[in-house]
Design a protein around this motif. Structure first.
Motif, PDB file in Angstrom:
ATOM      1  N   LEU A 251      -9.403   6.062   2.688  1.00 39.81           N
ATOM      2  CA  LEU A 251      -9.054   5.624   4.041  1.00 39.81           C
ATOM      3  C   LEU A 251      -8.865   4.109   4.083  1.00 39.81           C
ATOM      4  O   LEU A 251      -8.065   3.594   4.849  1.00 39.81           O
ATOM      5  N   SER A 252      -9.568   3.402   3.235  1.00 40.01           N
ATOM      6  CA  SER A 252      -9.427   1.954   3.171  1.00 40.01           C
ATOM      7  C   SER A 252      -8.257   1.536   2.287  1.00 40.01           C
ATOM      8  O   SER A 252      -7.573   0.560   2.567  1.00 40.01           O
ATOM      9  N   PHE A 253      -8.027   2.270   1.205  1.00 40.64           N
ATOM     10  CA  PHE A 253      -7.033   1.858   0.216  1.00 40.64           C
ATOM     11  C   PHE A 253      -5.604   2.159   0.644  1.00 40.64           C
ATOM     12  O   PHE A 253      -4.713   1.317   0.494  1.00 40.64           O
ATOM     13  N   LEU A 254      -5.352   3.348   1.157  1.00 42.94           N
ATOM     14  CA  LEU A 254      -3.987   3.786   1.435  1.00 42.94           C
ATOM     15  C   LEU A 254      -3.266   2.935   2.483  1.00 42.94           C
ATOM     16  O   LEU A 254      -2.118   2.537   2.257  1.00 42.94           O
ATOM     17  N   PRO A 255      -3.879   2.609   3.627  1.00 38.71           N
ATOM     18  CA  PRO A 255      -3.149   1.754   4.585  1.00 38.71           C
ATOM     19  C   PRO A 255      -2.828   0.366   4.027  1.00 38.71           C
ATOM     20  O   PRO A 255      -1.746  -0.173   4.288  1.00 38.71           O
ATOM     21  N   ARG A 256      -3.757  -0.210   3.257  1.00 41.18           N
ATOM     22  CA  ARG A 256      -3.476  -1.526   2.668  1.00 41.18           C
ATOM     23  C   ARG A 256      -2.336  -1.445   1.665  1.00 41.18           C
ATOM     24  O   ARG A 256      -1.498  -2.341   1.594  1.00 41.18           O
ATOM     25  N   LEU A 257      -2.304  -0.372   0.877  1.00 39.88           N
ATOM     26  CA  LEU A 257      -1.213  -0.183  -0.084  1.00 39.88           C
ATOM     27  C   LEU A 257       0.123  -0.040   0.629  1.00 39.88           C
ATOM     28  O   LEU A 257       1.116  -0.670   0.239  1.00 39.88           O
ATOM     29  N   ILE A 258       0.148   0.745   1.678  1.00 42.79           N
ATOM     30  CA  ILE A 258       1.396   0.953   2.417  1.00 42.79           C
ATOM     31  C   ILE A 258       1.871  -0.349   3.057  1.00 42.79           C
ATOM     32  O   ILE A 258       3.056  -0.693   2.992  1.00 42.79           O
TER      33      ILE A 258
ATOM     34  N   VAL B 276       2.285 -14.405   2.197  1.00 43.15           N
ATOM     35  CA  VAL B 276       3.164 -13.519   2.956  1.00 43.15           C
ATOM     36  C   VAL B 276       2.858 -12.055   2.643  1.00 43.15           C
ATOM     37  O   VAL B 276       2.920 -11.198   3.523  1.00 43.15           O
ATOM     38  N   ILE B 277       2.477 -11.772   1.427  1.00 38.07           N
ATOM     39  CA  ILE B 277       2.196 -10.393   1.024  1.00 38.07           C
ATOM     40  C   ILE B 277       0.744 -10.006   1.298  1.00 38.07           C
ATOM     41  O   ILE B 277       0.459  -8.894   1.747  1.00 38.07           O
ATOM     42  N   VAL B 278      -0.194 -10.902   1.057  1.00 37.54           N
ATOM     43  CA  VAL B 278      -1.611 -10.554   1.088  1.00 37.54           C
ATOM     44  C   VAL B 278      -2.216 -10.591   2.495  1.00 37.54           C
ATOM     45  O   VAL B 278      -3.065  -9.761   2.824  1.00 37.54           O
TER      46      VAL B 278
ATOM     47  N   THR C  20       1.182  -3.404   2.098  1.00 37.27           N
ATOM     48  CA  THR C  20       1.620  -4.311   1.031  1.00 37.27           C
ATOM     49  C   THR C  20       3.021  -3.952   0.554  1.00 37.27           C
ATOM     50  O   THR C  20       3.876  -4.828   0.394  1.00 37.27           O
ATOM     51  N   LEU C  21       3.273  -2.675   0.344  1.00 35.92           N
ATOM     52  CA  LEU C  21       4.608  -2.252  -0.087  1.00 35.92           C
ATOM     53  C   LEU C  21       5.664  -2.530   0.978  1.00 35.92           C
ATOM     54  O   LEU C  21       6.780  -2.969   0.664  1.00 35.92           O
ATOM     55  N   LEU C  22       5.324  -2.297   2.234  1.00 43.16           N
ATOM     56  CA  LEU C  22       6.274  -2.595   3.310  1.00 43.16           C
ATOM     57  C   LEU C  22       6.565  -4.093   3.416  1.00 43.16           C
ATOM     58  O   LEU C  22       7.706  -4.499   3.661  1.00 43.16           O
ATOM     59  N   MET C  23       5.545  -4.918   3.217  1.00 44.65           N
ATOM     60  CA  MET C  23       5.767  -6.366   3.260  1.00 44.65           C
ATOM     61  C   MET C  23       6.639  -6.823   2.082  1.00 44.65           C
ATOM     62  O   MET C  23       7.472  -7.715   2.250  1.00 44.65           O
ATOM     63  N   ILE C  24       6.442  -6.226   0.926  1.00 39.78           N
ATOM     64  CA  ILE C  24       7.297  -6.576  -0.216  1.00 39.78           C
ATOM     65  C   ILE C  24       8.736  -6.182   0.075  1.00 39.78           C
ATOM     66  O   ILE C  24       9.675  -6.931  -0.223  1.00 39.78           O
ATOM     67  N   MET C  25       8.932  -5.001   0.678  1.00 40.72           N
ATOM     68  CA  MET C  25      10.296  -4.567   1.005  1.00 40.72           C
ATOM     69  C   MET C  25      10.920  -5.454   2.087  1.00 40.72           C
ATOM     70  O   MET C  25      12.100  -5.797   2.016  1.00 40.72           O
TER      71      MET C  25
END
Length: 89
Positions: free
Chosen positions: A49-56, A23-25, A58-63
């Motif tokens: 450019l690759s890291f920041l959207p994936r981080l955002i 669900v997160i990955v 992932t954090l949104l999915m956790i929330m």
């Protein structure tokens, strides 16, 4: 506790972990694929450019899925605690 009960309990726990991680990955992987396609098309090789959207994502999915994840974990552990007499006897 019989070996069959232990294997069943372990199988349920492993399946739960796979579902919760997926669900997160999975959304993060999809965003990474889109960003990589964009980078390949434009020949922009910027690591952030690759890291920041994936981080955002992932954090949104956790929330977003956090309460559901917590509910599934609590259901699993309450099931384990409720069946302790069955496991011991």
């Amino acid at each position: 506790m019989t070996p069959e009960m232990a294997l069943d309990l372990f199988g349920e726990a492993l399946f739960l972990v796979v579902i919760l991680v997926a669900v997160i990955v999975v959304p993060s992987l999809m965003v990474g694929l889109l960003v990589s396609t964009f980078q390949a098309a434009t020949q922009i090789n910027e690591q952030t450019l690759s890291f920041l959207p994936r981080l955002i994502v992932t954090l949104l999915m956790i929330m977003w899925a956090g309460p559901w994840i917590l509910g599934r974990l609590m259901d699993h552990f309450s099931n384990i605690f409720a069946n302790i007499p069955l496991f011991l006897g």
